[in-house]
Design a protein around this motif. Structure first.
Motif, PDB file in Angstrom:
ATOM      1  N   LEU A  47      -7.648   0.239   3.671  1.00  0.00           N
ATOM      2  CA  LEU A  47      -9.037  -0.150   3.416  1.00  0.00           C
ATOM      3  C   LEU A  47      -9.167  -0.933   2.118  1.00  0.00           C
ATOM      4  N   SER A  62      -8.099  -7.153   9.497  1.00  0.00           N
ATOM      5  CA  SER A  62      -7.347  -5.998  10.008  1.00  0.00           C
ATOM      6  C   SER A  62      -6.258  -5.636   9.018  1.00  0.00           C
ATOM      7  N   ASN A  84      -7.411  -0.464  10.314  1.00  0.00           N
ATOM      8  CA  ASN A  84      -8.820  -0.700  10.037  1.00  0.00           C
ATOM      9  C   ASN A  84      -9.184  -2.107  10.492  1.00  0.00           C
ATOM     10  N   ASN A  85     -10.204  -2.210  11.347  1.00  0.00           N
ATOM     11  CA  ASN A  85     -10.581  -3.495  11.933  1.00  0.00           C
ATOM     12  C   ASN A  85     -12.020  -3.844  11.618  1.00  0.00           C
ATOM     13  N   SER A  89     -15.942  -1.504   4.164  1.00  0.00           N
ATOM     14  CA  SER A  89     -14.994  -0.388   4.171  1.00  0.00           C
ATOM     15  C   SER A  89     -15.470   0.732   5.084  1.00  0.00           C
ATOM     16  N   VAL A 123      -8.637  -4.583   3.931  1.00  0.00           N
ATOM     17  CA  VAL A 123      -9.593  -5.076   4.919  1.00  0.00           C
ATOM     18  C   VAL A 123     -10.919  -5.422   4.243  1.00  0.00           C
ATOM     19  N   ALA A 165     -15.225  -0.658   8.873  1.00  0.00           N
ATOM     20  CA  ALA A 165     -13.917  -1.005   9.423  1.00  0.00           C
ATOM     21  C   ALA A 165     -12.969   0.176   9.562  1.00  0.00           C
ATOM     22  N   ALA A 166     -13.313   1.318   8.990  1.00  0.00           N
ATOM     23  CA  ALA A 166     -12.385   2.448   8.958  1.00  0.00           C
ATOM     24  C   ALA A 166     -11.934   2.852  10.354  1.00  0.00           C
ATOM     25  N   GLY A 167     -10.600   3.023  10.507  1.00  0.00           N
ATOM     26  CA  GLY A 167     -10.032   3.431  11.783  1.00  0.00           C
ATOM     27  C   GLY A 167      -8.964   4.486  11.572  1.00  0.00           C
TER      28      GLY A 167
END
Length: 401
Positions: free
Chosen positions: A80, A76, A138-139, A129, A83, A132-134
């Motif tokens: 990016l 997290s 980013n998780n 990448s 992560v 996980a993008a948020g």
């Protein structure tokens, strides 16, 4: 050779990190406390055990203690770039890892050193990448890692591939170590000549602020309305391009801009570029522009500092802002939310300067430039080794090595 594939979830157990609050954590060792690794301890060269946080030992279960062969992953982050970072544990570690990290503990189906090399592949970083993008944080969720498919040759072949890649990796590590030693040398030169910039034992004048000696501006905003305007494509710098006393131009992007915007935001030699924030370690991170690209402008998350006075020289200013004096000021002044920190232009203008004699600043600049020339030679050699490693990686995981 045709290489079979396997799911990460079938090759390793996924373990969650230790949850702790600010009141539980200590920056120094205490009785009945143990260290935990965090995302900042995961580097391209492997794990680093500097800047550890210590938490009560009772919070760390036996399973959460780092074992040799574990792969520690940053799960997290607000960035990016962070992560998905991964590094293997070369030895057992009498401590755990934080909740923003995950550990993958390989089973007997995979050779540990081969397993670790899987996470150095460019394909891995690109995949995580995208997964996980948020919006803000980013998780990397459990299923993201478990469902990743990786090449899995027989164990004997895994050992052979790992030996070749580890040897090439060791050469890269030696070059990075040489660069790190040169970084330590330049830091020593700064302290020797100017003293500790926080306590200022040499009594340098400190009445001026950055805004007194420089013009400071933010950059161009992406996504603005350019309908009906004449534009042309120019290169622009984003936060990822501005490293600590280093420009990263391999990922430079282009942006449509008007002639007025190009005139306003065009970078000039000796402009100091500083990042607005992101992760706390990015606060005030900066480097000098030396005219590397024509008509290059900068994004609004990068500040441009252009000296208007001869009280300070560009190289000295870069080092002063990047020193502990700068880090402490920015961390104290920054707005922080959920692991993300940022500074604004007013705070940057108020940065308190130290002003040694100009002759001393110029002598420092000459010494730094000599060391930088040596570092450039090492970086070129490292770049060649990186290309060799990438070629070996591609061939190894394609069954061609």
């Amino acid at each position: 050779m045709i290489i079979d594939e396997a799911r990460i979830g079938d090759l390793a157990e996924q373990i969650r990190g230790v949850t702790y609050g600010k009141d539980d954590a200590s920056s120094v060792f205490l009785a009945d406390y143990l260290p935990v690794l965090r995302a900042g301890n995961i580097t391209e060269s492997g794990l680093t055990y500097k800047d550890l946080v210590y938490v009560p030992a009772a919070r760390i279960s036996a399973k959460q203690k780092i074992k040799q062969g574990d792969v520690i992953i940053a799960a997290s982050s607000g960035s990016l770039d962070v992560v998905g970072k991964a590094a293997p544990a070369k030895n057992d570690f009498d401590g755990g890892f934080g909740a923003f990290c995950k550990v993958l503990r390989p089973n007997k189906k995979v050779y540990p050193e081969y397993f670790a090399q899987l996470f150095k592949r460019p394909e891995y970083r690109r995949t995580v990448s995208s997964l996980a993008a948020g919006a803000n944080i980013n998780n990397l969720r459990n299923e993201h890692l478990d469902d990743l498919r990786v090449p899995l040759p027989p164990l004997a072949e895994q050992r052979r591939i790992a030996a070749i890649l580890d040897q090439a990796d060791a050469l890269r590590a030696k070059r990075r170590e040489a660069l790190a030693q040169l970084d330590s040398l330049t830091q020593s030169i700064f302290i020797e000549m100017f003293g500790d910039p926080v306590s200022n034992p040499k009594g340098w004048p400190d009445a001026l602020s950055l805004g007194d000696v420089a013009d400071i501006t933010s950059g161009v905003t992406k996504g603005r309305d350019l309908a009906g305007k004449n534009t042309r494509m120019v290169p622009y710098l984003a936060v990822a391009n501005v490293q600590d006393k280093l420009l990263r131009l391999d990922g430079i992007k282009m942006l449509d801009a008007t002639d007025d915007e190009i005139h306003r935001f065009r970078l000039q030699k000796d402009d100091l570029l500083l990042t607005e924030g992101g992760d706390p370690d990015k606060l005030g991170r900066g480097t000098l522009w030396n005219g590397e690209l024509p008509d290059c402008i900068h994004q609004n998350h990068v500040f441009r500092v252009r000296l208007t006075s001869d009280h300070v020289t560009p190289i000295f200013l870069n080092w002063l802002v990047g020193s502990q004096r700068g880090k402490q000021y920015f961390l104290k002044s920054a707005k922080q939310t959920t692991g993300i920190a940022s500074i604004n232009m007013s705070q940057l203008r108020r940065f308190p300067l130290l002003v040694p004699t100009r002759h001393l600043q110029q002598t420092f600049a000459a010494r730094i430039q000599s060391v930088e020339a040596l570092k450039a030679s090492h970086r070129a050699a490292l770049q060649a080794l990186d290309k060799l490693f990438a070629s070996l990686q591609h061939r190894a995981f394609a069954g061609e090595l």
